[in-house]
Structure formats: C-alpha cells, structure tokens
Design a protein around this motif. Structure first.
Motif, PDB file in Angstrom:
ATOM      1  N   GLN A   1       0.857  -1.178   0.000  1.00  0.00           N
ATOM      2  CA  GLN A   1       0.000   0.000   0.000  1.00  0.00           C
ATOM      3  C   GLN A   1       0.904   1.242   0.000  1.00  0.00           C
ATOM      4  O   GLN A   1       1.619   1.476   0.970  1.00  0.00           O
ATOM      5  CB  GLN A   1      -0.893   0.021   1.251  1.00  0.00           C
ATOM      6  N   PRO A   2       0.893   2.042  -1.080  1.00  0.00           N
ATOM      7  CA  PRO A   2       1.790   3.198  -1.145  1.00  0.00           C
ATOM      8  C   PRO A   2       1.400   4.292  -0.154  1.00  0.00           C
ATOM      9  O   PRO A   2       0.214   4.482   0.138  1.00  0.00           O
ATOM     10  CB  PRO A   2       1.636   3.694  -2.579  1.00  0.00           C
TER      11      PRO A   2
ATOM     12  N   LEU B   1       4.497   8.469  -2.525  1.00  0.00           N
ATOM     13  CA  LEU B   1       4.538   7.540  -3.653  1.00  0.00           C
ATOM     14  C   LEU B   1       3.222   7.565  -4.416  1.00  0.00           C
ATOM     15  O   LEU B   1       3.212   7.520  -5.646  1.00  0.00           O
ATOM     16  CB  LEU B   1       4.856   6.115  -3.190  1.00  0.00           C
ATOM     17  N   GLN B   2       2.106   7.660  -3.710  1.00  0.00           N
ATOM     18  CA  GLN B   2       0.811   7.704  -4.390  1.00  0.00           C
ATOM     19  C   GLN B   2       0.725   8.919  -5.304  1.00  0.00           C
ATOM     20  O   GLN B   2       0.199   8.827  -6.418  1.00  0.00           O
ATOM     21  CB  GLN B   2      -0.342   7.714  -3.379  1.00  0.00           C
TER      22      GLN B   2
ATOM     23  N   LEU C   1       2.678   8.058  -8.354  1.00  0.00           N
ATOM     24  CA  LEU C   1       1.908   7.112  -9.162  1.00  0.00           C
ATOM     25  C   LEU C   1       0.779   7.826  -9.904  1.00  0.00           C
ATOM     26  O   LEU C   1       0.529   7.560 -11.086  1.00  0.00           O
ATOM     27  CB  LEU C   1       1.337   5.996  -8.281  1.00  0.00           C
TER      28      LEU C   1
END
Length: 104
Positions: free
Chosen positions: A74-75, A79-80, A83
């Motif tokens: 789960q980022p 990081l999300q 992404l």
C-alpha cells in the motif's frame, strides 16, 4: 483518399448521457488514432512488464522474493502522488493518440 477532418472527442455535460455521445463513438476517421493508441499502450505495457520482470529476477537472485510483497503493498502519500502523476501522463498520451495530437 482524403481523411475526414478530425472531430474532437468530447465529454457530455451530463455524465449519465455518456452512452449517448454527441457523435458516433468510432467513425472511419478514428481507426488510425485508435490503432496508434493501442500501439502506445502496448509499448508502455511492454516496458513496464519488462522492467518488473527484470527487477523481480534481480531481487530473487539476491535472495529477496518480492512478488507477494508487491501484491499487498500500500503506497504512502508521496509515492501515491508520483503514481498518480505517472498515471495521468499515460492517460494523456493515450488521449493525445486518439485525438491525433501526439508529439511526432
């Protein structure tokens, strides 16, 4: 044979009307752009698949089996965000190919 002028792809103001767009979803003039979009997606998919398999193999050779970890990861927010940016760029590339406005 001359191609018909490109028609812009528009989103209806009413999302419920999405299944009834302002024009035919695909017309003859769209075939080339759809083909370009499929090729762009295929190239991107191959690059990602190749890199992922190489990374998993290198890590596996070093005794790190990451396949299960990747599946459950789960980022975090940073990081999300990265992404999300990459996802947006991919979508923009495909939309540009469909619209015939991709960079040469």
């Amino acid at each position: 044979m001359s191609a018909a002028p490109a028609m812009p792809i528009t989103t209806p103001a009413n999302p419920r009307a999405y299944n009834r767009p302002d024009r035919a979803t695909l017309v003859d003039a769209d075939v080339g752009r759809v083909g370009a979009a499929v090729l762009a997606l295929t190239r991107e998919l191959w690059v990602l698949t190749d890199r992922m398999l190489v990374l998993e193999e290198i890590l596996g050779q070093s005794g790190i089996d990451v396949a299960a970890q990747i599946e459950s990861f789960q980022p975090g927010p940073e990081l999300q965000a990265r992404l999300d940016t990459k996802g947006k760029q991919l979508v923009e590339t495909i939309v540009a190919a469909l619209a015939g406005t991709e960079a040469e």
